[in-house]
Design a protein around this motif. Sequence first.
Motif, PDB file in Angstrom:
ATOM      1  N   ASN A   1      12.380  11.496  -0.788  1.00  8.93           N
ATOM      2  CA  ASN A   1      13.039  12.021  -1.980  1.00  8.93           C
ATOM      3  C   ASN A   1      13.219  10.947  -3.059  1.00  8.93           C
ATOM      4  O   ASN A   1      13.236  11.259  -4.254  1.00  8.93           O
ATOM      5  CB  ASN A   1      14.399  12.618  -1.614  1.00  8.93           C
ATOM      6  N   LEU A   2      13.322   9.700  -2.617  1.00  2.48           N
ATOM      7  CA  LEU A   2      13.490   8.605  -3.568  1.00  2.48           C
ATOM      8  C   LEU A   2      12.159   8.129  -4.151  1.00  2.48           C
ATOM      9  O   LEU A   2      12.139   7.474  -5.188  1.00  2.48           O
ATOM     10  CB  LEU A   2      14.196   7.423  -2.883  1.00  2.48           C
ATOM     11  N   ASP A   3      11.062   8.457  -3.464  1.00  2.96           N
ATOM     12  CA  ASP A   3       9.736   8.031  -3.904  1.00  2.96           C
ATOM     13  C   ASP A   3       9.259   8.984  -4.997  1.00  2.96           C
ATOM     14  O   ASP A   3       8.996  10.162  -4.749  1.00  2.96           O
ATOM     15  CB  ASP A   3       8.763   8.050  -2.720  1.00  2.96           C
ATOM     16  N   THR A   4       9.153   8.474  -6.211  1.00  3.01           N
ATOM     17  CA  THR A   4       8.821   9.341  -7.353  1.00  3.01           C
ATOM     18  C   THR A   4       7.401   9.886  -7.306  1.00  3.01           C
ATOM     19  O   THR A   4       7.059  10.801  -8.069  1.00  3.01           O
ATOM     20  CB  THR A   4       9.015   8.577  -8.671  1.00  3.01           C
ATOM     21  N   ASP A   5       6.557   9.325  -6.440  1.00  2.00           N
ATOM     22  CA  ASP A   5       5.177   9.811  -6.316  1.00  2.00           C
ATOM     23  C   ASP A   5       5.022  10.855  -5.211  1.00  2.00           C
ATOM     24  O   ASP A   5       3.907  11.329  -4.973  1.00  2.00           O
ATOM     25  CB  ASP A   5       4.224   8.639  -6.034  1.00  2.00           C
TER      26      ASP A   5
ATOM     27  N   ILE B   1       0.865  -1.175   0.000  1.00  4.39           N
ATOM     28  CA  ILE B   1       0.000   0.000   0.000  1.00  4.39           C
ATOM     29  C   ILE B   1       0.905   1.230   0.000  1.00  4.39           C
ATOM     30  O   ILE B   1       1.648   1.449   0.962  1.00  4.39           O
ATOM     31  CB  ILE B   1      -0.925   0.011   1.236  1.00  4.39           C
ATOM     32  N   PRO B   2       0.898   2.010  -1.049  1.00  2.00           N
ATOM     33  CA  PRO B   2       1.829   3.137  -1.129  1.00  2.00           C
ATOM     34  C   PRO B   2       1.621   4.151   0.001  1.00  2.00           C
ATOM     35  O   PRO B   2       0.482   4.504   0.329  1.00  2.00           O
ATOM     36  CB  PRO B   2       1.511   3.763  -2.491  1.00  2.00           C
ATOM     37  N   LEU B   3       2.693   4.573   0.605  1.00  2.13           N
ATOM     38  CA  LEU B   3       2.626   5.649   1.586  1.00  2.13           C
ATOM     39  C   LEU B   3       2.344   6.953   0.842  1.00  2.13           C
ATOM     40  O   LEU B   3       2.936   7.222  -0.214  1.00  2.13           O
ATOM     41  CB  LEU B   3       3.945   5.785   2.355  1.00  2.13           C
ATOM     42  N   ASP B   4       1.434   7.761   1.349  1.00  2.00           N
ATOM     43  CA  ASP B   4       1.216   9.077   0.765  1.00  2.00           C
ATOM     44  C   ASP B   4       1.986  10.113   1.570  1.00  2.00           C
ATOM     45  O   ASP B   4       2.711   9.778   2.508  1.00  2.00           O
ATOM     46  CB  ASP B   4      -0.281   9.403   0.659  1.00  2.00           C
ATOM     47  N   ILE B   5       1.828  11.371   1.211  1.00  2.00           N
ATOM     48  CA  ILE B   5       2.606  12.426   1.872  1.00  2.00           C
ATOM     49  C   ILE B   5       2.292  12.480   3.361  1.00  2.00           C
ATOM     50  O   ILE B   5       3.168  12.737   4.193  1.00  2.00           O
ATOM     51  CB  ILE B   5       2.340  13.798   1.201  1.00  2.00           C
TER      52      ILE B   5
END
Length: 511
Positions: free
Chosen positions: A276-280, A245-249
């Motif tokens: 910074n490494l997460d392109t989303d 599950i992608p982490l959001d901001i």
Amino acid sequence: MLLQPTTTIKPPHKKTETHVSFSSSLSYSLSFPSGFWNLGSLTCPKNHPVIISCSSISQVHTYGTVDYERRPIVKWNAIYKRISMNDGPERGSVSVLNQWENEGEKVTKWELSRVIKELRKFRRYKLALEVYEWMNNRAERFRLTTSDTAIQLDLIAKVHGISSAEEYFVKLPDTLKDKRIYGSLLNAFVRARKKEQAESLIDKMRNRGYTDHALPFNVMMTLYMNLKDYDKVESVVSEMKEKQIPLDIYSYNIWLSSCGSQGSIEEMEKVLELMNLDTDINPNWTTFSTMATMYIKLGQLKKAEDSLKSVESRITGRDRIPYHYLISLYGSLGQKEEVLRIWKTYQSQFPTIPNLGYHSVISALVRLDDIEGAEKIYDEWLPVKVHYDPRIGNLLLGYYVRKGFADKASTFFDQMVEAGGKPNSMTMEILAEGHIRERRISEALSCLKDAVSTLGSKSWRPKPATVSSILRLCEQEDDTQSKEALLEVLKQVGCLDDEKYMSYIPLSNYQ
């Protein structure tokens, strides 16, 4: 880039930020523990208040209703103004709406939904709930959606308490209980810090497939932040990664806050590296204001300054909240010039400044011991205020009391009332502290009794230091009657049954 008056700051060109969006107006507000996060406010050293906005840690999430901002505002705004100005035990929303229709006007579902949204925005929860109750009694005219039901549940929890919200949830048919409804109840449990109920509910949400996005995990991380259970925050992050599950901001910002709250600058900076490494993900101003707060708390003042520069470079659009953060955080760094620079820029960017803006700058100047500067801005606020916010007056009143300026405090209190201020519980406790300094036990107790009955006193509790001081005076004066009166006040506000609260008061003082 530093903020300058009349300068438009463009966001840094990086990757595009994505959010979990469920398009509704349901407020999913997340707060953090006292001493660090407190009811939606960020606390730096010495109770430094900074308001969390919806662009920060998951304050407002959307759940499937229409975009209310796209319609003409004239009619709904007129209804909103009537309702907001007609508050009272025998008035409220119902009487306004009845009168509106008796005048030949008709209201639509969209207009009432927009009114509710505005009332919730300004925390007029009781009035917002009354609008729903008015619509519920006209079911043939107004078709309420599951999003409306979720918002009603949220309002019931805020107006009548978590037990009433649970009862409302139980009575709903199972077919109606979608992820909006469950999410609303989960948020209510978290706001009430009901750990067992929240954990049980999210298990049910897992079984129903309602946890396939970041939002419910963010809510649970907020609960564990409130309870200072930082290991559980890490567990939630691990679960999200395991289930892909992608982490959001918001997830990242809460995780970063958890690391900082444990005093680990290294871990906090590692989370930033992952962002910074997460392109989303594009770290936003909240990310860096959180880091600045932690750096201040941990004594890394140069890094705090660098983070504040990053906050400034990320302010976009018409968001006022970052200015509140910057003013307060620069105040915590002891940098009065920067406080005034940001304040000047803030004023140049917006035609009007809300009470929270004035609160942030006056608070910062009071903490910097610039009482003349604070008084000057207070005087500027008085003629432009929409309504008198006692929290602003309390800043100056508290300063006068702490400094022992008894006459000045008394005069200023009278001026607050003349200016339309309705003393809140904190106002009365500040006055009590002044009486304690003068050893006037009876007067101090009278103020605390008034604090119990003032508007907005539902969640108020006297500071343990205030209680200990009065009990100490009672011991010295052998005044058992006043001690019993104080204990009755504590009983009224639920302190006597709170072991943690009573642990802050020396046992010998109240036995």
